[in-house]
Design a protein around this motif. Structure first.
Motif, mmCIF file in Angstrom:
data_model
loop_
_atom_site.group_PDB
_atom_site.id
_atom_site.type_symbol
_atom_site.label_atom_id
_atom_site.label_comp_id
_atom_site.label_asym_id
_atom_site.label_seq_id
_atom_site.Cartn_x
_atom_site.Cartn_y
_atom_site.Cartn_z
ATOM 1 N N VAL A 118 13.995 -4.232 -29.858
ATOM 2 C CA VAL A 118 14.670 -3.120 -29.193
ATOM 3 C C VAL A 118 14.336 -3.147 -27.708
ATOM 4 O O VAL A 118 13.198 -3.415 -27.315
ATOM 5 C CB VAL A 118 14.284 -1.747 -29.804
ATOM 6 N N TRP A 119 15.355 -2.875 -26.889
ATOM 7 C CA TRP A 119 15.239 -2.807 -25.428
ATOM 8 C C TRP A 119 16.112 -1.661 -24.932
ATOM 9 O O TRP A 119 17.001 -1.203 -25.653
ATOM 10 C CB TRP A 119 15.713 -4.108 -24.785
ATOM 11 N N PRO A 120 15.925 -1.206 -23.694
ATOM 12 C CA PRO A 120 16.848 -0.222 -23.137
ATOM 13 C C PRO A 120 18.291 -0.702 -23.257
ATOM 14 O O PRO A 120 18.574 -1.895 -23.113
ATOM 15 C CB PRO A 120 16.394 -0.105 -21.676
ATOM 16 N N CYS A 121 19.200 0.223 -23.492
ATOM 17 C CA CYS A 121 20.590 -0.124 -23.817
ATOM 18 C C CYS A 121 21.338 -0.613 -22.578
ATOM 19 O O CYS A 121 21.340 0.060 -21.546
ATOM 20 C CB CYS A 121 21.297 1.078 -24.409
ATOM 21 N N GLU A 122 21.995 -1.778 -22.687
ATOM 22 C CA GLU A 122 22.751 -2.330 -21.566
ATOM 23 C C GLU A 122 24.237 -2.518 -21.875
ATOM 24 O O GLU A 122 25.002 -2.939 -21.014
ATOM 25 C CB GLU A 122 22.153 -3.661 -21.106
ATOM 26 N N GLY A 123 24.668 -2.217 -23.113
ATOM 27 C CA GLY A 123 26.082 -2.313 -23.446
ATOM 28 C C GLY A 123 26.616 -3.724 -23.537
ATOM 29 O O GLY A 123 27.799 -3.963 -23.300
ATOM 30 N N SER A 124 25.769 -4.671 -23.906
ATOM 31 C CA SER A 124 26.182 -6.069 -23.933
ATOM 32 C C SER A 124 26.403 -6.565 -25.361
ATOM 33 O O SER A 124 26.082 -5.885 -26.341
ATOM 34 C CB SER A 124 25.121 -6.950 -23.266
ATOM 35 N N THR A 125 26.935 -7.770 -25.463
ATOM 36 C CA THR A 125 27.167 -8.390 -26.770
ATOM 37 C C THR A 125 25.859 -8.689 -27.489
ATOM 38 O O THR A 125 25.868 -8.862 -28.713
ATOM 39 C CB THR A 125 27.965 -9.687 -26.610
ATOM 40 N N ARG A 126 24.761 -8.757 -26.777
ATOM 41 C CA ARG A 126 23.470 -8.971 -27.430
ATOM 42 C C ARG A 126 22.993 -7.708 -28.147
ATOM 43 O O ARG A 126 22.003 -7.764 -28.886
ATOM 44 C CB ARG A 126 22.418 -9.437 -26.414
#
Length: 283
Positions: A73-81
């Motif tokens: 889990v990481w801060p949300c970046e809205g990417s395909t990952r």
């Protein structure tokens, strides 16, 4: 000939130059992490908003949607990952391609990996977890989304005395220079654990947790294949060109705008091109 053998050759001299040239001996790393977009709640660095009010995960094709990649889990970046689909049999599925361009489809595993001690991506077969979504009445934290809190229960555990759910496993070193939000593992655990609470936005494909949002400097985190596209490392460099050095890496196929802050003080607003790395030095 290297591509035929599955070997990727990169100009690592220039890549490592951003570190070796400015991060000199006696330097030390300090806390730094790419947080959520400053545009407001629900906004993401790479998320595209279309004309018909729908959204599309950005950043380019996910080259980490491959068997064996750790799920974190990481801060949300809205990417395909950070884009997930719950398929018809109850598996959490991701799509992408490998480093040679071949399409890939992987699913969240059901048993922690012996080396990583957390869940990894696997083939979408008997090794993948079969999950059942159960809604909860009283989610924890300070959720900024409009979705109901849910838990992902592993169906293999429904007949046992203790149900098993998808949970966050905080890093033992508190995340090091990234802090607790940077790369905490996910694993299996008790459904009664507060770390078993998630929010699933199916349109975005975003699986979010606000478990870390109550700690100082905390915020929501999203289920991620491997690591995010946009990353940062910061160093105190007493023997460098300047006292402080920040290295920003963008692995995405799209540029990214960013703001550098020291606590609440903004000292740089900039953009980084796709597939590039930047070094910022300052006193």
């Amino acid at each position: 000939e290297y591509l035929d053998l599955g070997v990727i050759v990169q100009p690592m001299y220039y890549y490592m130059g951003h570190i070796s040239r400015y991060v000199r001996p006696d330097s030390r790393s300090v806390f730094a992490i790419v947080g959520s977009s400053v545009q407001g709640p629900g906004r993401r660095t790479f998320l595209h908003h279309t004309a018909n009010n729908s959204t599309l995960a950005g950043g380019g094709i996910n080259d980490l949607a491959r068997t064996g990649v750790e799920v974190t889990v990481w801060p949300c970046e809205g990417s395909t990952r950070q884009h997930w689909t719950l398929n018809g049999v109850g598996q959490l599925q991701v799509f992408g391609h490998d480093w040679l361009g071949a399409p890939t489809v992987s699913c969240l595993g059901k048993e922690p990996d012996e080396s990583f001690k957390g869940l990894v991506l696997t083939d979408c077969d008997r090794h993948a977890g079969l999950l059942k979504i159960t809604e909860i009445d009283n989610p924890v934290g300070n959720n900024q989304t409009q979705e109901n809190g849910i838990k992902f229960m592993f169906e293999d555990s429904q007949d046992s005395k203790v149900s098993t759910c998808l949970i966050i496993s905080p890093l033992e070193n508190d995340g090091g220079a990234y802090g607790p939000l940077g790369g905490a593992q996910v694993t299996t655990g008790s459904c009664a654990d507060p770390m078993a609470v998630w929010y699933f936005n199916e349109e975005r494909g975003e699986i979010l947790s606000n478990f870390f949002s109550t700690i100082p400097g905390g915020e929501d985190v999203c289920l991620t294949t491997g690591w995010p596209f946009l990353q940062v490392g910061a160093f105190f460099t007493p023997n460098g060109v300047k006292d402080k050095t920040v290295v920003i890496l963008n692995e995405a196929s799209e540029p990214a705008n960013y703001i550098l802050r020291n606590y609440n003080e903004v000292f740089l607003t900039n953009s980084i091109p796709a597939h590039s790395i930047q070094t910022v030095v300052y006193d």
